[in-house]
Motif scaffolding. Structure first.
Motif, mmCIF file in Angstrom:
data_model
loop_
_atom_site.group_PDB
_atom_site.id
_atom_site.type_symbol
_atom_site.label_atom_id
_atom_site.label_comp_id
_atom_site.label_asym_id
_atom_site.label_seq_id
_atom_site.Cartn_x
_atom_site.Cartn_y
_atom_site.Cartn_z
ATOM 1 N N ILE A 80 0.867 -1.189 0.000
ATOM 2 C CA ILE A 80 0.000 0.000 0.000
ATOM 3 C C ILE A 80 0.898 1.231 0.000
ATOM 4 C CG2 ILE A 80 -1.768 1.275 1.263
ATOM 5 C CD1 ILE A 80 -2.701 -1.385 2.451
ATOM 6 N N ILE A 81 0.802 2.039 -1.062
ATOM 7 C CA ILE A 81 1.683 3.205 -1.194
ATOM 8 C C ILE A 81 0.941 4.523 -0.997
ATOM 9 C CG2 ILE A 81 3.285 1.997 -2.739
ATOM 10 C CD1 ILE A 81 1.912 3.480 -5.074
ATOM 11 N N GLU A 82 -0.375 4.505 -1.053
ATOM 12 C CA GLU A 82 -1.163 5.713 -0.814
ATOM 13 C C GLU A 82 -2.373 5.344 0.027
ATOM 14 O OE1 GLU A 82 -2.336 7.654 -4.388
ATOM 15 O OE2 GLU A 82 -0.310 7.646 -5.256
ATOM 16 N N GLU A 97 -14.798 7.045 -4.368
ATOM 17 C CA GLU A 97 -13.605 7.770 -3.935
ATOM 18 C C GLU A 97 -12.488 6.769 -3.638
ATOM 19 O OE1 GLU A 97 -12.253 10.952 -0.434
ATOM 20 O OE2 GLU A 97 -14.343 10.343 -0.657
ATOM 21 N N VAL A 98 -11.244 7.093 -4.065
ATOM 22 C CA VAL A 98 -10.109 6.211 -3.839
ATOM 23 C C VAL A 98 -9.727 6.280 -2.366
ATOM 24 C CG1 VAL A 98 -7.713 5.696 -4.413
ATOM 25 C CG2 VAL A 98 -9.292 6.485 -6.198
ATOM 26 N N MET A 99 -9.782 5.118 -1.703
ATOM 27 C CA MET A 99 -9.459 5.052 -0.286
ATOM 28 C C MET A 99 -7.988 4.687 -0.064
ATOM 29 S SD MET A 99 -12.303 6.002 0.787
ATOM 30 C CE MET A 99 -11.879 5.952 2.503
ATOM 31 N N MET A 100 -7.418 3.879 -0.962
ATOM 32 C CA MET A 100 -5.997 3.534 -0.876
ATOM 33 C C MET A 100 -5.528 3.046 -2.235
ATOM 34 S SD MET A 100 -6.072 -0.002 1.363
ATOM 35 C CE MET A 100 -6.883 0.812 2.740
ATOM 36 N N ARG A 101 -4.194 3.005 -2.411
ATOM 37 C CA ARG A 101 -3.609 2.567 -3.680
ATOM 38 C C ARG A 101 -2.513 1.558 -3.387
ATOM 39 N NH1 ARG A 101 -2.209 4.690 -8.907
ATOM 40 N NH2 ARG A 101 -2.075 2.800 -10.176
ATOM 41 N N ILE A 102 -2.583 0.442 -4.103
ATOM 42 C CA ILE A 102 -1.556 -0.586 -4.019
ATOM 43 C C ILE A 102 -0.532 -0.325 -5.117
ATOM 44 C CG2 ILE A 102 -1.131 -3.071 -4.232
ATOM 45 C CD1 ILE A 102 -3.943 -3.504 -3.100
ATOM 46 N N ASP A 103 0.737 -0.571 -4.850
ATOM 47 C CA ASP A 103 1.825 -0.300 -5.799
ATOM 48 C C ASP A 103 1.493 -0.889 -7.177
ATOM 49 O OD1 ASP A 103 4.151 0.176 -7.112
ATOM 50 O OD2 ASP A 103 5.434 -1.000 -5.789
ATOM 51 N N PRO A 104 1.345 -0.027 -8.212
ATOM 52 C CA PRO A 104 0.906 -0.515 -9.531
ATOM 53 C C PRO A 104 2.045 -0.894 -10.479
ATOM 54 C CG PRO A 104 0.912 1.864 -9.534
ATOM 55 C CD PRO A 104 1.425 1.448 -8.165
ATOM 56 N N THR A 105 3.324 -0.862 -10.022
ATOM 57 C CA THR A 105 4.454 -1.039 -10.943
ATOM 58 C C THR A 105 4.346 -2.335 -11.742
ATOM 59 O OG1 THR A 105 5.878 0.210 -9.426
ATOM 60 C CG2 THR A 105 6.957 -1.160 -11.105
ATOM 61 N N ASN A 106 4.172 -3.441 -11.066
ATOM 62 C CA ASN A 106 4.110 -4.737 -11.755
ATOM 63 C C ASN A 106 2.921 -4.801 -12.710
ATOM 64 O OD1 ASN A 106 6.380 -5.593 -10.376
ATOM 65 N ND2 ASN A 106 5.192 -6.584 -8.736
ATOM 66 N N ASP A 182 -2.874 -0.409 6.685
ATOM 67 C CA ASP A 182 -2.344 0.954 6.713
ATOM 68 C C ASP A 182 -1.215 1.099 5.710
ATOM 69 O OD1 ASP A 182 -2.050 3.579 7.511
ATOM 70 O OD2 ASP A 182 -2.232 3.097 9.643
ATOM 71 N N LEU A 183 -0.700 2.307 5.615
ATOM 72 C CA LEU A 183 0.331 2.651 4.647
ATOM 73 C C LEU A 183 1.581 1.791 4.859
ATOM 74 C CD1 LEU A 183 0.876 4.785 2.407
ATOM 75 C CD2 LEU A 183 1.989 6.163 4.167
ATOM 76 N N GLY A 184 2.133 1.272 3.743
ATOM 77 C CA GLY A 184 3.342 0.476 3.797
ATOM 78 C C GLY A 184 3.111 -1.003 4.032
ATOM 79 N N GLN A 185 1.878 -1.401 4.273
ATOM 80 C CA GLN A 185 1.600 -2.819 4.536
ATOM 81 C C GLN A 185 1.531 -3.588 3.229
ATOM 82 O OE1 GLN A 185 -1.836 -3.418 6.998
ATOM 83 N NE2 GLN A 185 -2.045 -5.586 6.440
ATOM 84 N N PHE A 186 2.125 -4.785 3.220
ATOM 85 C CA PHE A 186 2.018 -5.643 2.043
ATOM 86 C C PHE A 186 0.759 -6.489 2.167
ATOM 87 C CE2 PHE A 186 2.626 -9.595 -0.272
ATOM 88 C CZ PHE A 186 3.040 -9.128 -1.508
#
Length: 376
Positions: A80-82, A97-106, A182-186
């Protein structure tokens, strides 16, 4: 010695004279007049019965709960990056509404790879189709190229969908009930992120007995088959909020359609619009609030209202005839609410019902009557 004998004789003479005078006076006194004992019938209060139109209100109780509640889970894996500042317990958010964002790189890389594969398969398909039209390729080779192109396009759709799943959204406006990430959690697919619920409508399950259902006009299965709710009776909800008694308006939307096997009650569901008053002003009704409910019931004509204490047993009343004689009669008790009972059946307008408790009454027993409100 002679003087002592005379004194004793004088004392005896005085006592004898006193006794003689007592008996003479007793004989001259007239005997007391005899009076017959008077029997007084018991004094009872009576009330004239007059028919009325009774509008019944059925009491129940329940807990306010959300109509729509969702446990959010991740559909893709990543960090979780945002995270939205509203992603807290009690946070209010808008629909989509966007509540959180998971790292989309892959997932961005996967989309680019899928797009490149689609372009390659399109070129191969176009070449196979051209050669087929010129007679240099077999039909099977053309079909294989078409299948490869379709597979590449499907993979592109999947890659784009996974990329969209890195955005955590809810399709309704609501409130966060609990926060589990929360933020930073995988997170991986299936990881619980939190619980949210919609704030547009709340519901209260109200238990009703079979006797209660007699006085309610509730929507049936046919009424709610299309929309899930029907035109039920109005409900007034009562609770203490911040130390003050508050009320809220609601409406019965449906019944759950089955009888609870343990309690033998039927649950009606009352619906409250905008419980958090996000659209209109008013007192907030939070989820989890315990409320008392008064449901508007049906009206009934020609019933008689009496004090509940006038009932003997379940359905007996004492009536006073025009000759002030007791008559014991069974009546139909429609409903008892607090200190009041509504009766009918074996009752006529103008009859006098006895309100006073009479010990061991029998039909034909004489009483003295006092009209309620008559202090004479």
């Amino acid at each position: 010695m002679q003087r002592k004998g005379l004194s004793a004789l004088l004392i005896v003479a005085i006592l004898g004279g006193a006794i003689a005078i007592f008996f003479v006076l007793t004989g001259l006194r007239e005997p007391p007049a005899k009076k017959e004992a008077e029997f007084l019938a018991p004094l009872v209060e009576v009330m004239d019965l007059q028919p009325m139109q009774a509008e019944f209100r059925i009491a129940s109780q329940g807990t306010v709960r959300p109509r729509t509640q969702t446990t959010l889970s991740s559909e893709v894996s990543g960090t979780i990056i945002e995270i939205s500042p509203k992603w807290i317990a009690g946070g209010v958010f808008a629909a989509n509404e966007v509540m959180m964002r998971i790292d989309p790189t892959n997932y961005n890389v996967a989309v680019e790879q899928a797009e490149a594969l689609v372009r390659q398969r399109q070129i191969e398909y176009d070449g196979a189709e051209k050669l087929l039209s010129q007679g240099y390729r077999a039909e099977a080779e053309h079909a294989s190229a078409a299948a490869a192109l379709a597979s590449a396009k499907a993979e592109l759709v999947r890659a784009n969908r996974n990329l969209q799943r890195t955005y955590i959204r809810v399709p309704y406006a609501g409130m966060v009930r609990s926060k589990d990430s929360d933020l930073g959690q995988f997170v991986s697919p299936g990881t619980r992120l939190g619980v949210v619920f919609a704030t547009d409508v709340a519901e209260v399950r109200l238990p009703l007995t079979d006797q209660d259902l007699r006085f309610l006009d509730l929507p049936g299965a046919a009424d709610i088959s299309q929309t899930g709710s029907g035109p039920g009776p109005d409900v007034m909800l009562h609770a203490i909020r911040r130390g003050v008694a508050q009320t809220w308006s609601a409406r019965i939307a449906r019944t759950e359609g089955v009888i609870d096997e343990n309690s033998r009650v039927t649950y009606a569901v009352a619906r409250i619009e905008d419980p958090y008053r996000l659209e209109d002003d008013g007192e907030v009704l939070p989820m989890g609030t315990f409320v008392r409910a008064e449901i508007d019931g049906v009206s009934m004509d020609g019933v008689f209202r009496i004090p509940r204490s006038a009932l003997r047993g379940a359905d007996e009343l004492l009536f006073a005839s025009s000759e002030d004689k007791i008559e014991i009669r069974r009546v139909t008790v429609f409903r008892s609410v607090g200190d009041v009972a509504y009766v009918g059946g074996n009752v006529k307008p103008g009859e006098r019902v006895v309100l006073t408790a009479v010990e061991s009454p029998v039909t034909g027993m004489s009483v003295r009557t006092k009209q309620v409100g008559d202090d004479s």
